[in-house]
Scaffold this active site. Structure first.
Site, PDB file in Angstrom:
ATOM      1  N   LYS A 172     -20.878  -7.897   1.571  1.00 60.26           N
ATOM      2  CA  LYS A 172     -19.799  -7.688   0.616  1.00 60.26           C
ATOM      3  C   LYS A 172     -19.137  -9.014   0.256  1.00 60.26           C
ATOM      4  CE  LYS A 172     -18.556  -2.920   1.784  1.00 60.26           C
ATOM      5  NZ  LYS A 172     -17.460  -2.015   2.211  1.00 60.26           N
ATOM      6  N   HIS A 244     -26.437   4.915   5.763  1.00 59.63           N
ATOM      7  CA  HIS A 244     -25.337   4.410   6.583  1.00 59.63           C
ATOM      8  C   HIS A 244     -25.352   5.008   7.984  1.00 59.63           C
ATOM      9  CE1 HIS A 244     -22.284   1.560   5.387  1.00 59.63           C
ATOM     10  NE2 HIS A 244     -21.428   2.119   6.209  1.00 59.63           N
ATOM     11  N   ARG A 247     -26.867   2.645  10.269  1.00 55.12           N
ATOM     12  CA  ARG A 247     -25.936   1.549  10.584  1.00 55.12           C
ATOM     13  C   ARG A 247     -24.970   1.977  11.685  1.00 55.12           C
ATOM     14  NH1 ARG A 247     -23.523  -3.171   8.344  1.00 55.12           N
ATOM     15  NH2 ARG A 247     -21.268  -3.088   8.019  1.00 55.12           N
ATOM     16  N   HIS A 270     -18.213  -7.274   9.530  1.00 56.75           N
ATOM     17  CA  HIS A 270     -16.844  -6.796   9.301  1.00 56.75           C
ATOM     18  C   HIS A 270     -15.849  -7.946   9.429  1.00 56.75           C
ATOM     19  CE1 HIS A 270     -18.028  -2.484  10.678  1.00 56.75           C
ATOM     20  NE2 HIS A 270     -18.274  -2.688   9.396  1.00 56.75           N
ATOM     21  N   TYR A 279     -16.242   2.398  13.143  1.00 54.68           N
ATOM     22  CA  TYR A 279     -17.665   2.703  13.107  1.00 54.68           C
ATOM     23  C   TYR A 279     -18.189   3.107  14.479  1.00 54.68           C
ATOM     24  CZ  TYR A 279     -18.621   0.970   8.388  1.00 54.68           C
ATOM     25  OH  TYR A 279     -18.665   0.806   7.038  1.00 54.68           O
TER      26      TYR A 279
END
Length: 299
Positions: A172, A244, A247, A270, A279
């Site tokens: 990201k 996901h 992940r 992150h 998570y």
């Protein structure tokens, strides 16, 4: 300026100044377009610099009847970002969302797969078809490296550093990180490259993309979702899973086997360790093992 002009300016700000990805920018924009649709339906001809808190409250009340608290909170967060931008650029002198609070939502524990469920999904892949080797390499990479689906579809051959045991990931905001890749995952990626990818006629612009469709172009996110959901259906897996999920499973299994949160945070990319904690859900058995192993009074 009309809404389109403000939105275009806002998108440029998100891309250039905040460095957000195309998918994230589209999600932010979708929230604003939903507000525009509401204004149009209610014949409210008002621009972003003039819209009132009352109009926004009416919009939020409307979506509260259609969406759950988590979805409401996401839309309100997106709109807050937009109006904060207008305030920052002096298009407005006030923030119409300043007194509007998003509904409280608890942390949603991510769904995960067990090791045996992952093995069953991979075993269900039809390796007699050319795309079978590709799909096995895809699932092994998702699980073995903990990648986001967008990171997987953008993964390049030039990002593979197998001799060093790493892959370079662009995440990201175009932030790059190096993620370890195990021998098993490397083996399946090499099989796909040597036996399948090398036989494809690659489309222009996709020469360096690792995972390709049958026409030699880059895979879409939707295609990865379809591959995984079809496999889940084939083995009768009674879970709704997505890329996901692999992940989440990557992070959870690392933690359960003794990895520390800071290392997992780095591998997942992150910014905040708080995000990693969302998570990675801890079970009581794991916590008990940690205390018994490391606390002096547990000896």
């Amino acid at each position: 300026m009309n809404w389109d002009s403000y939105i275009k300016s806002y998108k440029s700000y998100l891309k250039i100044e905040r460095g957000l990805s195309k998918n994230t920018i589209e999600n932010y924009t979708f929230d604003i377009l939903r507000l525009c649709e509401f204004l149009k339906d209610h014949k409210l001809n008002v621009s972003p610099d003039k819209i009132t808190s009352e109009a926004l409250q009416d919009f939020i009340y409307q979506i509260s009847k259609e969406l759950n608290a988590r979805s409401q909170a996401r839309i309100i967060s997106g709109l807050k970002s937009f109006f904060s931008y207008l305030l920052f650029e002096d298009y407005r002198s006030d923030d119409p969302l300043a007194l509007i609070e998003a509904p409280r939502v608890g942390r949603k524990l991510p769904d995960t797969l067990s090791v045996s469920e992952i093995d069953r999904l991979i075993a269900a892949i039809d390796l007699s078809k050319p795309e079978g080797e590709r799909n096995r390499a895809i699932l092994e990479t998702l699980y073995g490296c903990g990648l986001r689906v967008s990171e997987l579809t953008e993964l390049k051959i030039s990002d593979l550093f197998f001799d060093e045991g790493f892959v370079k990931i662009t995440g990201k905001g175009n932030k790059q990180r190096f993620v370890p890749i195990g021998a098993t995952t490397q083996r399946y990626v090499n099989i796909y490259q040597q036996q399948i990818r090398s036989q494809l006629t690659v489309k222009k612009g996709s020469e360096d993309i690792l995972f390709l469709n049958r026409r030699g172009g880059k895979l879409t996110r939707a295609m990865i979702f379809t591959i995984i959901r079809d496999l889940a259906k084939n083995i009768g897996l009674e879970k709704v899973i997505s890329p996901h999920t692999f992940r989440h499973s990557f992070a959870t299994h690392l933690l359960e086997n003794g990895a520390d949160l800071r290392s997992i945070q780095m591998m997942l990319g992150h910014e905040s360790i708080t995000t990693t904690e969302v998570y990675v859900h801890l079970d009581r058995r794991h916590l008990t093992r940690i205390v018994n192993q490391f606390h002096p009074r547990a000896k």
